[in-house]
Design a protein around this motif. Structure first.
Motif, PDB file in Angstrom:
ATOM      1  N   UNK A 283     -41.560 -47.707  -4.833  1.00  0.00           N
ATOM      2  CA  UNK A 283     -41.647 -47.726  -3.581  1.00  0.00           C
ATOM      3  C   UNK A 283     -40.466 -47.734  -2.619  1.00  0.00           C
ATOM      4  N   UNK A 284     -39.428 -47.352  -3.582  1.00  0.00           N
ATOM      5  CA  UNK A 284     -37.951 -47.305  -3.048  1.00  0.00           C
ATOM      6  C   UNK A 284     -37.679 -45.924  -2.858  1.00  0.00           C
ATOM      7  N   UNK A 285     -38.708 -44.775  -3.315  1.00  0.00           N
ATOM      8  CA  UNK A 285     -38.478 -43.409  -3.722  1.00  0.00           C
ATOM      9  C   UNK A 285     -37.692 -42.693  -2.530  1.00  0.00           C
ATOM     10  N   UNK A 286     -38.095 -43.219  -1.277  1.00  0.00           N
ATOM     11  CA  UNK A 286     -37.512 -42.418  -0.235  1.00  0.00           C
ATOM     12  C   UNK A 286     -36.073 -42.598  -0.010  1.00  0.00           C
ATOM     13  N   UNK A 287     -35.500 -43.842  -0.635  1.00  0.00           N
ATOM     14  CA  UNK A 287     -34.219 -43.980  -0.538  1.00  0.00           C
ATOM     15  C   UNK A 287     -33.456 -43.287  -1.604  1.00  0.00           C
TER      16      UNK A 287
ATOM     17  N   UNK B 160     -27.597 -49.605   5.475  1.00  0.00           N
ATOM     18  CA  UNK B 160     -28.626 -49.616   6.107  1.00  0.00           C
ATOM     19  C   UNK B 160     -29.540 -50.974   5.865  1.00  0.00           C
TER      20      UNK B 160
ATOM     21  N   UNK C 220     -30.459 -54.757   8.401  1.00  0.00           N
ATOM     22  CA  UNK C 220     -31.510 -55.509   8.647  1.00  0.00           C
ATOM     23  C   UNK C 220     -31.354 -56.859   8.315  1.00  0.00           C
TER      24      UNK C 220
ATOM     25  N   UNK D  27     -37.339 -59.254   2.973  1.00  0.00           N
ATOM     26  CA  UNK D  27     -38.013 -58.025   2.881  1.00  0.00           C
ATOM     27  C   UNK D  27     -37.343 -57.645   1.542  1.00  0.00           C
ATOM     28  N   UNK D  28     -37.828 -56.246   1.180  1.00  0.00           N
ATOM     29  CA  UNK D  28     -37.531 -55.894  -0.010  1.00  0.00           C
ATOM     30  C   UNK D  28     -38.424 -54.736  -0.855  1.00  0.00           C
ATOM     31  N   UNK D  29     -37.850 -54.353  -1.981  1.00  0.00           N
ATOM     32  CA  UNK D  29     -38.791 -53.832  -2.741  1.00  0.00           C
ATOM     33  C   UNK D  29     -38.771 -54.209  -4.339  1.00  0.00           C
TER      34      UNK D  29
ATOM     35  N   UNK E  59     -40.173 -49.117   7.009  1.00  0.00           N
ATOM     36  CA  UNK E  59     -41.139 -50.314   6.532  1.00  0.00           C
ATOM     37  C   UNK E  59     -40.108 -51.582   6.870  1.00  0.00           C
ATOM     38  N   UNK E  60     -38.874 -51.318   6.439  1.00  0.00           N
ATOM     39  CA  UNK E  60     -37.949 -52.589   6.398  1.00  0.00           C
ATOM     40  C   UNK E  60     -37.742 -52.959   8.123  1.00  0.00           C
TER      41      UNK E  60
ATOM     42  N   UNK F 166     -39.464 -46.685   2.768  1.00  0.00           N
ATOM     43  CA  UNK F 166     -38.804 -47.929   2.654  1.00  0.00           C
ATOM     44  C   UNK F 166     -38.152 -48.168   4.033  1.00  0.00           C
ATOM     45  N   UNK F 167     -37.410 -47.362   4.338  1.00  0.00           N
ATOM     46  CA  UNK F 167     -36.604 -47.552   5.663  1.00  0.00           C
ATOM     47  C   UNK F 167     -37.279 -47.947   6.811  1.00  0.00           C
TER      48      UNK F 167
END
Lengths: 307, 307, 307
Positions: free
Chosen positions: A78-82, A93, A97, A71-73, B56-57, B53-54
């Protein structure tokens, strides 16, 4: 024991630890089908805070060929939320996973910082212009595979030796093996930094010379490691025009070389290796791509402790 | 029977149905290796019309750990080609490729609408500020795991209780269990909305109090559910300055708490929980991340009808 | 033998080769569980230099349902790092990691050029307005499945027949089968190009007519292949207003059709097929989506030589 360890700097592992990785990589190369389920049920997290399709593909193919999953970005978007959270929290986090993490980050030191909080092994997949340890592992495995040894070699490093992080890491890494001679081929402006020469080459009393032209020394080389010379890095246009062809490897220059020279390049190339050479048996740079995948397979297996 | 069902709203499932999910999640936690091939040959489609991302992961790791596979997009950009078509057609198309779908959408109601056309089970992975049912499942499973029960608990909800969709859903969800007392801790501006109090708490004659300061009540709590308080949400700066420290959990406040308090947070956090607390055994928020993956594993298995 | 071959143009394969693909696809459709491990250990590389979520999903689901794995990028952004290098080098690099490649590129001819350097089978997943051979395979398999044959059919092609690459490819492909009659339904401005008529239809003395209105001919059709008519493509607004409803399939027009008509559409649709028709048994366009996945499964298996 490599199980549970992180890989941040190419020098993190001893010669013996590297040897155990290369030895496993060689077994994988020779019997790939024996390893297709080694990482069944394991997940690799690929956190690419800056895009690097080539490196990402290599890690992903490595894990998938071991039977693992990914899994990944692949870019910051696409990682903006993090982004709102600290890298420590993100690593904790993602570590909840996954079983192992590969992180690429534009900021020097980010992988090191992340590793302090990681519940799983963490691999630095490149941090800015700083370190890219799996490229170094790739280079070493390639040399070992094509030469059968990492000792008693004359290695030419050609191109931009000032800013190129891969060549600095390779000098450090190869300086740990016996009877290595370096030939440093670059324009004056782009010579190997003094601290590399002082702290590595001079300190260990290693044999090296610095020259300006590839054609002068190509006949002495066992390994030729090519890198790109960017026009912007020259002080003046006259120098660039005078020297630029010296850093392009073509058929004419290759005629002067030993029949068992091995040509490496970290890729991507622009024009510093002519395409006419690709079919020459001395061209190893696309095999090097494969070795990059195999060494990552071995590395992942070792850090996970499954082999 | 959950096989073939959709999950749009946290209240879609009965207490008994939830219990069957939590019970399966618990089995997975205790014997993960028994479930690594449960979803062999199944594909999850992750349609993230807004990045998260969180979440989705968590979905992807859940499906991969069950032996299933994943296709999807992680932000609107890569889905642009599908923008020309109705969400109904997209769901029908993706439903032709996959066995189950998780959809995140900025528009409230989009997952509900999509589910009307879906040939496969569809999970709402968050629709704007509306619903995020798998977060609620995560919260419930975490409470059940750390407390052993979902009844007879005093639950403190702290922070922005006005706009936080997770706390509203958690109040609704916990109100279905026996002997729950709520302590609602927030600035006056950010109190729990009247309709939640009228329709849930008052209607069911539930025991609750509203307070302004965490330190006043922390000693009574079995569960402390923290959320962030954003400065922009305060009416005036004076209130913000007066109150902000009341919504930050640190060692000093934690000293007043019960030894078996459990601290939850939906993450990401900014500074509302001090990092110095992360190592305290009462900090459950990173375990909560793991429970989020496990509850999604159970949910996917139930909706697919493989368990 | 299809093992090791590339697929660039829909005409690359003989009728017999196509037949072997359709025959395998049919076996997969009837016994999907027999094929879930056919590509164990194989990796598909999906290089989408322009986004096409639908096509990418179809390829990825196909490979995953065969037990294979996927690496790739879904839009130019995440591939930016590879932009600096030639497509030849990219294909050689990705070919070092994968066993088969699907490439989508905005530039006509890019897949053809890439295939010259590819160490693994390469599939053109669409190159600009040029070719999209797996769409043609999808269309052919769908016709074969719903009609039981690819011969003795009256096929109506409706909409924009001038710019639509799928209809051109379908005309070429179907012209290779026996006793096919084409009814070409389009506004005058958007008629089938002369070179298609001269080089395919006239040269092979095929039976065809050109009409302006769907309702005039729908009763004669065995197959109706719908495509979209874009307003911008009309010369004047008056024509557009006069004709636009002739290219919208609704219940009223469908009443005039044979009970065993089969309606196809490459999707996405806008409004050229009314949603009220979706439940009619003659609507085949969502089954067509499934056949697209199955035909790609068969294609991948054949090119890899595993079946």
């Amino acid at each position: 024991m490599l199980k549970g360890r992180h890989l941040i700097d190419p020098q993190d592992f001893t010669i013996e630890e590297l040897e155990s990785i290369f030895s496993l990589a060689e077994k994988i190369i020779n019997n790939q089908e024996d390893f297709t389920h080694l990482c069944d049920g394991k997940i690799l997290g690929t956190l690419f805070y800056e895009p690097s399709t080539r490196t990402r593909f290599s890690f992903e193919a490595a894990m998938l060929r071991l039977g693992g999953k990914v899994i990944g970005f692949s870019e910051p978007g696409s990682s903006s939320v993090m982004k709102g959270e600290s890298i420590a929290d993100t690593i904790k986090t993602v570590g909840a996973y996954t079983d192992i993490i590969a992180i690429r980050h534009p900021k020097e030191g980010a992988p090191k910082y992340g590793s302090l909080y990681s519940p799983v092994p963490l691999i630095n997949a490149g941090d800015g212009g700083h370190q890219h340890p799996t490229q170094t592992l790739t280079d070493l495995l390639t040399i070992k595979q094509v030469k059968g040894t990492l000792s008693n070699l004359t290695i030419g490093l050609c191109g931009d030796l000032k800013f190129g992080r891969t060549v600095h890491s390779l000098i450090k890494a190869m300086s740990r093996y016996e009877n290595i001679k370096f030939i440093l081929i670059s324009p004056k402006e782009l010579q190997t930094p003094k601290y590399i020469k002082a702290e590595i080459l001079d300190k260990k009393s290693l044999d090296y010379v610095e020259v300006e032209r590839l054609e002068e020394v190509i006949d002495q080389l066992d390994i030729l490691y090519m890198t790109r010379v960017q026009k912007e890095r020259f002080f003046n246009e006259a120098d660039y025009i005078r020297l630029k062809d010296s850093y392009i490897l073509d058929k004419a220059k290759l005629k002067l070389a030993k029949p068992d020279l091995s040509i490496l390049h970290p890729l991507p190339r622009v024009n510093e290796i002519s395409m006419e050479i690709d079919e020459d048996p001395r061209a190893c740079y696309f095999n090097q791509v494969k070795y990059g995948m195999f060494v990552r397979m071995a590395l992942i297996a070792k850090l996970l402790g499954v082999k």
